[in-house]
Write a protein that holds these residues in place. Structure first.
Motif, PDB file in Angstrom:
ATOM      1  N   LEU A 178     -42.375 -68.439  35.082  1.00  0.00           N
ATOM      2  CA  LEU A 178     -43.084 -67.557  36.002  1.00  0.00           C
ATOM      3  C   LEU A 178     -43.803 -66.455  35.243  1.00  0.00           C
ATOM      4  CD1 LEU A 178     -39.996 -67.017  38.328  1.00  0.00           C
ATOM      5  CD2 LEU A 178     -41.962 -68.421  38.942  1.00  0.00           C
ATOM      6  N   ILE A 179     -44.867 -65.964  35.838  1.00  0.00           N
ATOM      7  CA  ILE A 179     -45.496 -64.746  35.335  1.00  0.00           C
ATOM      8  C   ILE A 179     -45.312 -63.669  36.391  1.00  0.00           C
ATOM      9  CG2 ILE A 179     -47.683 -63.612  34.712  1.00  0.00           C
ATOM     10  CD1 ILE A 179     -47.012 -65.581  32.597  1.00  0.00           C
ATOM     11  N   ARG A 180     -44.765 -62.543  35.957  1.00  0.00           N
ATOM     12  CA  ARG A 180     -44.706 -61.377  36.840  1.00  0.00           C
ATOM     13  C   ARG A 180     -45.992 -60.603  36.570  1.00  0.00           C
ATOM     14  NH1 ARG A 180     -39.957 -58.378  38.105  1.00  0.00           N
ATOM     15  NH2 ARG A 180     -38.989 -59.167  36.220  1.00  0.00           N
ATOM     16  N   SER A 181     -46.894 -60.594  37.538  1.00  0.00           N
ATOM     17  CA  SER A 181     -48.211 -59.991  37.316  1.00  0.00           C
ATOM     18  C   SER A 181     -48.103 -58.476  37.280  1.00  0.00           C
ATOM     19  CB  SER A 181     -49.184 -60.418  38.412  1.00  0.00           C
ATOM     20  OG  SER A 181     -48.853 -59.747  39.607  1.00  0.00           O
ATOM     21  N   GLU A 182     -49.196 -57.852  36.886  1.00  0.00           N
ATOM     22  CA  GLU A 182     -49.197 -56.386  36.832  1.00  0.00           C
ATOM     23  C   GLU A 182     -49.014 -55.782  38.224  1.00  0.00           C
ATOM     24  OE1 GLU A 182     -52.837 -55.899  34.717  1.00  0.00           O
ATOM     25  OE2 GLU A 182     -51.864 -56.204  32.761  1.00  0.00           O
ATOM     26  N   GLU A 183     -49.331 -56.563  39.254  1.00  0.00           N
ATOM     27  CA  GLU A 183     -49.125 -56.101  40.644  1.00  0.00           C
ATOM     28  C   GLU A 183     -47.717 -56.435  41.128  1.00  0.00           C
ATOM     29  OE1 GLU A 183     -51.841 -58.201  39.845  1.00  0.00           O
ATOM     30  OE2 GLU A 183     -52.960 -56.367  39.403  1.00  0.00           O
ATOM     31  N   ASN A 184     -46.878 -56.885  40.200  1.00  0.00           N
ATOM     32  CA  ASN A 184     -45.481 -57.219  40.506  1.00  0.00           C
ATOM     33  C   ASN A 184     -45.344 -58.428  41.439  1.00  0.00           C
ATOM     34  OD1 ASN A 184     -42.868 -56.718  39.820  1.00  0.00           O
ATOM     35  ND2 ASN A 184     -42.525 -55.105  41.318  1.00  0.00           N
ATOM     36  N   LYS A 185     -46.281 -59.360  41.334  1.00  0.00           N
ATOM     37  CA  LYS A 185     -46.176 -60.626  42.075  1.00  0.00           C
ATOM     38  C   LYS A 185     -45.772 -61.715  41.104  1.00  0.00           C
ATOM     39  CE  LYS A 185     -49.681 -59.971  45.621  1.00  0.00           C
ATOM     40  NZ  LYS A 185     -51.087 -60.186  45.928  1.00  0.00           N
ATOM     41  N   PHE A 186     -45.095 -62.727  41.625  1.00  0.00           N
ATOM     42  CA  PHE A 186     -44.703 -63.847  40.767  1.00  0.00           C
ATOM     43  C   PHE A 186     -45.663 -65.017  40.932  1.00  0.00           C
ATOM     44  CE2 PHE A 186     -40.588 -61.656  41.055  1.00  0.00           C
ATOM     45  CZ  PHE A 186     -40.314 -61.575  39.699  1.00  0.00           C
ATOM     46  N   PHE A 187     -46.059 -65.581  39.818  1.00  0.00           N
ATOM     47  CA  PHE A 187     -46.870 -66.797  39.808  1.00  0.00           C
ATOM     48  C   PHE A 187     -46.083 -67.875  39.068  1.00  0.00           C
ATOM     49  CE2 PHE A 187     -49.951 -63.600  40.648  1.00  0.00           C
ATOM     50  CZ  PHE A 187     -50.947 -64.214  41.405  1.00  0.00           C
ATOM     51  N   LEU A 188     -45.981 -69.031  39.683  1.00  0.00           N
ATOM     52  CA  LEU A 188     -45.296 -70.152  39.031  1.00  0.00           C
ATOM     53  C   LEU A 188     -46.291 -70.854  38.118  1.00  0.00           C
ATOM     54  CD1 LEU A 188     -42.784 -72.060  38.958  1.00  0.00           C
ATOM     55  CD2 LEU A 188     -43.881 -73.356  40.772  1.00  0.00           C
ATOM     56  N   ILE A 189     -46.002 -70.880  36.830  1.00  0.00           N
ATOM     57  CA  ILE A 189     -46.957 -71.544  35.932  1.00  0.00           C
ATOM     58  C   ILE A 189     -46.477 -72.924  35.503  1.00  0.00           C
ATOM     59  CG2 ILE A 189     -48.153 -69.490  35.092  1.00  0.00           C
ATOM     60  CD1 ILE A 189     -46.411 -69.622  32.573  1.00  0.00           C
ATOM     61  N   GLU A 190     -45.202 -73.195  35.656  1.00  0.00           N
ATOM     62  CA  GLU A 190     -44.707 -74.509  35.253  1.00  0.00           C
ATOM     63  C   GLU A 190     -43.279 -74.717  35.758  1.00  0.00           C
ATOM     64  OE1 GLU A 190     -46.285 -75.196  31.344  1.00  0.00           O
ATOM     65  OE2 GLU A 190     -44.659 -76.577  30.919  1.00  0.00           O
ATOM     66  N   ILE A 191     -42.957 -75.972  36.071  1.00  0.00           N
ATOM     67  CA  ILE A 191     -41.550 -76.332  36.309  1.00  0.00           C
ATOM     68  C   ILE A 191     -41.196 -77.395  35.287  1.00  0.00           C
ATOM     69  CG2 ILE A 191     -39.875 -77.347  37.889  1.00  0.00           C
ATOM     70  CD1 ILE A 191     -41.528 -76.434  40.205  1.00  0.00           C
ATOM     71  N   ASN A 192     -40.256 -77.095  34.425  1.00  0.00           N
ATOM     72  CA  ASN A 192     -39.769 -78.111  33.493  1.00  0.00           C
ATOM     73  C   ASN A 192     -38.602 -78.834  34.163  1.00  0.00           C
ATOM     74  OD1 ASN A 192     -41.570 -77.642  31.310  1.00  0.00           O
ATOM     75  ND2 ASN A 192     -40.462 -75.736  30.896  1.00  0.00           N
ATOM     76  N   PRO A 193     -38.658 -80.165  34.219  1.00  0.00           N
ATOM     77  CA  PRO A 193     -37.673 -80.912  35.006  1.00  0.00           C
ATOM     78  C   PRO A 193     -36.386 -81.214  34.251  1.00  0.00           C
ATOM     79  CG  PRO A 193     -39.312 -82.399  34.133  1.00  0.00           C
ATOM     80  CD  PRO A 193     -39.670 -81.041  33.615  1.00  0.00           C
ATOM     81  N   ARG A 194     -35.909 -80.261  33.507  1.00  0.00           N
ATOM     82  CA  ARG A 194     -34.734 -80.462  32.644  1.00  0.00           C
ATOM     83  C   ARG A 194     -34.202 -79.087  32.254  1.00  0.00           C
ATOM     84  NH1 ARG A 194     -36.917 -78.134  28.592  1.00  0.00           N
ATOM     85  NH2 ARG A 194     -39.158 -78.364  28.404  1.00  0.00           N
ATOM     86  N   ILE A 195     -33.054 -79.115  31.627  1.00  0.00           N
ATOM     87  CA  ILE A 195     -32.463 -77.867  31.138  1.00  0.00           C
ATOM     88  C   ILE A 195     -33.275 -77.374  29.941  1.00  0.00           C
ATOM     89  CG2 ILE A 195     -30.433 -77.048  29.857  1.00  0.00           C
ATOM     90  CD1 ILE A 195     -28.697 -78.631  31.723  1.00  0.00           C
ATOM     91  N   PRO A 196     -33.571 -76.083  29.871  1.00  0.00           N
ATOM     92  CA  PRO A 196     -34.336 -75.575  28.721  1.00  0.00           C
ATOM     93  C   PRO A 196     -33.461 -75.277  27.505  1.00  0.00           C
ATOM     94  CG  PRO A 196     -33.929 -73.799  30.246  1.00  0.00           C
ATOM     95  CD  PRO A 196     -33.315 -75.035  30.862  1.00  0.00           C
ATOM     96  N   ALA A 197     -34.107 -75.039  26.367  1.00  0.00           N
ATOM     97  CA  ALA A 197     -33.387 -74.827  25.106  1.00  0.00           C
ATOM     98  C   ALA A 197     -32.615 -73.503  25.078  1.00  0.00           C
ATOM     99  CB  ALA A 197     -34.356 -74.889  23.932  1.00  0.00           C
TER     100      ALA A 197
END
Lengths: 85, 348
Positions: free
Chosen positions: B269-288
């Motif tokens: 996610l990106i928390r924008s400067e206006e404090n909104k969340f944008f989903l930029i990607e969903i990884n379909p697995r556990i991350p490192a």
């Protein structure tokens, strides 16, 4: 005027501030720690000013100018309780 | 209490500067008070560090890349299974997931349990499908477009302003500030990950992530939000801190509930400067960085193994905020004979 840090902000004795919502951290010097402590105790600006000018070699006008600068910085970092998310 | 013996096979042993999730997933499973695991490593390359970390991986086998054919890959896993009797298989790379998802039934018949997203879940969150995914589930998503050739890049000015983000199908993302850079990154990403390449609107803000586990019925078994504190030049988290952000958790719970997500996932996610969340990607697995969640009180790898085995798993209710992970590099000394054995015999 009654400004306080948000309840979930962690403020340590050493002056380390951690905002668990954003992950940002800050460090406060001795004077800022005292100001934040007084703010969190619910003290009014006049009471904070009374205390700070009695302890430090600073005039009322100068202190209030510094205080408003500091408060606007806290507001900009969204650390104050009265801020809207 | 006697711990349950379980044989878990995993990929993602590349604990490099662009780390796969294998080692942290294994550490989580090894931390379990419930399981006494035997860890079978599945490696695509001979120099994946965890192959040589014998306190992490018990035995490793070389497997063929999915690009050589899913059937060949599955056949090799089934061949390994004849020796190892694998209970649970945890694939950790995006690029191999589809092959394992399609073979789920075949694997199950051989006694190998998985707990992977369903194919439609996997497909609808693909980077190229993200705008329609956002629309369907009411989530802010940056505008994006697929491109397949250099000539497509000329028309981007109709839809995008610079900077923009050039992304590979599975991995890699570069911020391009002009047409020339866009062309360079397009070629680089296409050569490595194939076509299409995704062009995404750049959202200014802070990147935050959530690791989560869905039970496939709409319940969130666990979720831990994190902010990267130090990012490598490959854009990977080298350190991070757990956050206490109700909005991030609500977003995760709502998404898992709406999609009935099955398995591990990472929300970027990106928390924008206006404090909104944008989903930029969903990884379909556990991350490192999943071991941070383990350290904060949610052993998601252990929970994943339990789900795969059909055991009851109660959702985690809490985790510790302000827990920090810091990666480090470490020189492991081994012998050329180990490399020789893996190279010549295909196992170590």
């Amino acid at each position: 005027m009654n400004m306080k840090l948000k309840k979930n902000i962690a403020l340590s004795e050493s002056g380390f501030v951690f905002d668990p919502t954003t992950g940002d951290s800050y460090s406060l010097n001795q004077e800022a720690r005292e100001v934040v402590r007084l703010m969190n105790e619910g003290k009014e600006l006049s009471e904070i000013t009374d205390y700070m000018v009695s302890i430090y070699n600073v005039g009322r006008n100068d202190f209030e100018k510094y205080f408003f600068d500091f408060a606007s910085m806290l507001r900009q970092f969204r650390l104050l309780e009265d801020e809207q998310d | 209490m006697n711990r349950i013996k379980v044989t878990v096979a995993l990929t993602g042993l590349n604990n490099t500067d662009n780390p796969g999730p294998g080692v942290p997933v294994i550490r989580g499973i090894r931390d379990s008070a419930l399981f006494d695991p035997r860890i079978v490593g599945l490696a695509y390359e001979s120099m994946e560090p965890a192959i040589y970390m014998h306190d992490i991986v018990d035995h490793t086998y070389r497997i063929p890349y999915p690009s050589e054919g899913a059937e060949i890959l599955i056949r090799k896993v089934l061949e390994i299974n004849e020796t190892e009797m694998i209970d649970v298989l945890i694939p950790n790379f995006d690029a191999e997931l589809l092959a394992f998802m399609k073979a789920e039934q075949q694997l199950r018949e051989a006694g190998i349990k998985t707990f992977l997203p369903r194919i439609e879940q996997f497909e609808e969150r693909q980077k190229s499908n993200l705008p329609s995914f956002g629309k369907k589930y009411g989530i802010n998503v940056p505008f994006s477009k697929e491109v397949v050739s250099q000539s497509d890049l000329d028309s981007l000015r109709d839809d995008f302003e610079y900077p923009l983000v050039v992304k590979g199908r599975y991995y890699d993302a570069y911020i391009a500030y002009n047409r020339e850079q866009t062309g360079i990154y397009f070629s680089r990403v296409a050569a490595k990950w194939g076509l299409p390449v995704i062009i995404q609107e750049f959202v200014r803000g802070t990147e935050v992530n959530v690791v989560a586990l869905g039970d496939g019925e709409g319940n969130t078994i666990g979720a831990v939000p994190m902010r990267k504190q130090y990012i490598t030049d490959k854009g990977k988290a080298w350190s991070g801190v757990t956050l206490d952000d109700k909005r991030m958790l609500d977003l995760t719970h709502d998404l898992i509930n709406a999609t009935k997500w099955k398995g591990g996932m990472e929300l970027e996610l990106i928390r924008s400067e206006e404090n909104k969340f944008f989903l930029i990607e969903i990884n379909p697995r556990i991350p490192a960085w999943v071991y941070l969640a383990v350290g904060a009180g949610q052993n998601l790898p252990e929970a994943l193994v339990k789900l795969a085995l059909g055991m009851e798993v109660k959702p985690f209710k809490t985790y510790q905020t302000g827990k920090v992970f810091i990666r480090y590099s470490y020189d492991l000394i081994t012998d050329i004979k180990e490399f020789e054995k893996l190279s010549m015999e295909g196992e170590l």
